[in-house]
Structures are given as C-alpha cells and as structure tokens.
Design a protein around this motif. Sequence first.
Motif, mmCIF file in Angstrom:
data_model
loop_
_atom_site.group_PDB
_atom_site.id
_atom_site.type_symbol
_atom_site.label_atom_id
_atom_site.label_comp_id
_atom_site.label_asym_id
_atom_site.label_seq_id
_atom_site.Cartn_x
_atom_site.Cartn_y
_atom_site.Cartn_z
ATOM 1 N N ASN A 46 1.564 -1.081 5.541
ATOM 2 C CA ASN A 46 0.564 -0.155 6.085
ATOM 3 C C ASN A 46 0.889 1.286 5.752
ATOM 4 O O ASN A 46 -0.023 2.096 5.550
ATOM 5 C CB ASN A 46 0.451 -0.346 7.601
ATOM 6 C CG ASN A 46 -0.464 -1.493 7.975
ATOM 7 O OD1 ASN A 46 -1.680 -1.397 7.882
ATOM 8 N ND2 ASN A 46 0.126 -2.601 8.383
ATOM 9 N N LYS A 49 -0.321 1.742 2.343
ATOM 10 C CA LYS A 49 -1.793 1.806 2.356
ATOM 11 C C LYS A 49 -2.263 3.183 2.804
ATOM 12 O O LYS A 49 -3.172 3.777 2.203
ATOM 13 C CB LYS A 49 -2.326 0.728 3.307
ATOM 14 C CG LYS A 49 -3.803 0.841 3.687
ATOM 15 C CD LYS A 49 -4.722 0.549 2.528
ATOM 16 C CE LYS A 49 -6.150 0.267 2.985
ATOM 17 N NZ LYS A 49 -6.769 1.336 3.796
ATOM 18 N N ILE A 273 -4.471 -1.686 7.119
ATOM 19 C CA ILE A 273 -4.994 -2.903 6.482
ATOM 20 C C ILE A 273 -5.720 -3.709 7.551
ATOM 21 O O ILE A 273 -5.178 -3.948 8.637
ATOM 22 C CB ILE A 273 -3.862 -3.730 5.860
ATOM 23 C CG1 ILE A 273 -3.073 -2.886 4.855
ATOM 24 C CG2 ILE A 273 -4.423 -4.969 5.165
ATOM 25 C CD1 ILE A 273 -1.842 -3.578 4.304
#
Length: 308
Positions: A46, A49, A273
């Motif tokens: 994450n 991301k 995500i």
Amino acid sequence: MISRFFRHLFESLKSLKRNGWMTVAAVSSVMITLTLVALFASVIFNTAKLATDIENNVRVMVYIRKDVADNSETIEKEGQTVTNNDYHKVYDALKAMQGVKNVTFSSKEEQYQKLTETMGDDWKVFEGDANPLYDAYIVDTNTPSDVPKVAEEAKKIEGVSEVQDGGANTQRLFELASFIRVWGLVIAGLLIFIAVFLISNTIRITIISRSREIQIMRLVGARNGYIRGPFLLEGAFIGLLGAAIPSVLVFFVYNIVYQSVNKSLVGQNLSMITPDVFIPLMTVLLFVIGIFIGAIGSGISMRRFLKI
C-alpha cells in the motif's frame, strides 16, 4: 502412482494427528510467521501504491495574468461586451505541447474556495474583488517525467504569469517513489526468506522428534522417495493450516483499515489497494507461501536422515 499418493496422503494425516503437540507447535509457528508477512506486505504494497498515486498526482499549475481573460469568449471593453480575440490562446498552446494529457481551467474563485476550506475562515477577508489569486490551468502530463519539460515550455507562453511544478520537491518526490518501490520489493523478499527459515526450522524439529520412525522405515527397506512422501505432504498441510488464520485476519482487518483510512485519502486523489483486489491476492499468496515453504522445509529437513 495414484494409489501411492493417496496412501501417502492418509499416512500424513495420521501422522499429524498422532504427533498432535508437535503439529500444533509447527502450525502455530507458520501462523505467526505468515501473519507478520501479511502485515508487512500490506504496509509495503500500500505504501508503494500511495507513492505511485502521489507521483501521478504531480501537476503543472499555469497561472494566467490578471489582464488576460483566456477562458472568456467575451470581455468588457469601454462599457461594451465584445468578442475576446485572445480566447483560449494559452489553453490551445498548452494542449498542443508534447507530453500534455489534459488541461483543466480553475478560476480564482474555485481556488479561493479550496483555500478557505483548507486554511479556515480567516481567509474569508479576501472575498470578492479582494481575491488575490489568479485564474489557472491545471495541466496533467502523460507521465510524471514530462512535468519539468512541460513546465519550462509553459513559462514561454504569452499571457502566463507564473508556472509551478513543485521544483526540487517534485524531484525528491519522484526519487522517494522510486526508493519505496525498489526497497519495498527487497523487504518483501527478505520477509519471505525469514519465513522460509523459521518455518523450515520448526518443521525440522518435528522431524527430528520422529527420527527413530524414519530409521525403522529405512531398516525394513523403504526407499527414500517412499519415506519422504508423507513428510512432504505433512509439511504442505502444516503450511496450509498455518495460512488459514492469517488469511481470515487479512479479510477482516484489511476491510476495517480500508474503510477508516481511505476516507481521508480520497480527497487527495489517493487510495489504498481496494479490498476486492488486495484480499484475494494476499490470501492466495499466503496459502502458496505456506504450502510451498512447508513442503520444501520438510524436504530440506529430511536430507540428513535419508543419507546412506
């Protein structure tokens, strides 16, 4: 071949039941290790991301001079409304640039509203004609690497007052995003290696406790493959059972964290995500790691007992 597989399968299940406490110890070790892997992998994936989202959200802000009405088709001149001959000159020049994906107009009123929402009511003294802000075009580029080039070209357009692209901060942001992606993968690989080491050693203890059983099987003439089969399946079952609880935790905990944290990120064009993508992938990953490491751990641990 098939009958031998099922024989090994039933034998491994009996052994798991017969060696109850050692099985519980091995499964617990796998469970704890995979829970840590799931925790750190969730954070790493994450973070990578979000770093990519931040990188992609870097835009070029092109501010228009106050005497230029680039987004108005008509203007007031000597008390009359006339056609604006300079309509969209800056806009068209920006759209024609190589590397530009999208150009969006943002009036000084819209920017003032966002500013007061962020900074508070103290900024409301600048309402109306006292608004010190400029009309601007928000330029999205095809790739983050196009930002510096587009910013430099935008400064040369007639009617442009100022161009902002983050400068050195943008470059540091790109470097940070790259750093997180590279080292995130390295840390994830390191965690998996640690998981292999811990689980293999735990399974090795269970096999050592049954070394007498292995020696008896060798004395009666059993081949190495026949001896190894049930233990490989045992390791796979231990990994399978050890991955079950971490997978359940990922399902419940990740949904809770996503619902609570992602709300504050959406307003900044960022997002974790999504659970419908992350949870299935992480669940499959945990079971694959558990089964693979369990079987490999058993195979490695048995080598010393199968040497002639």
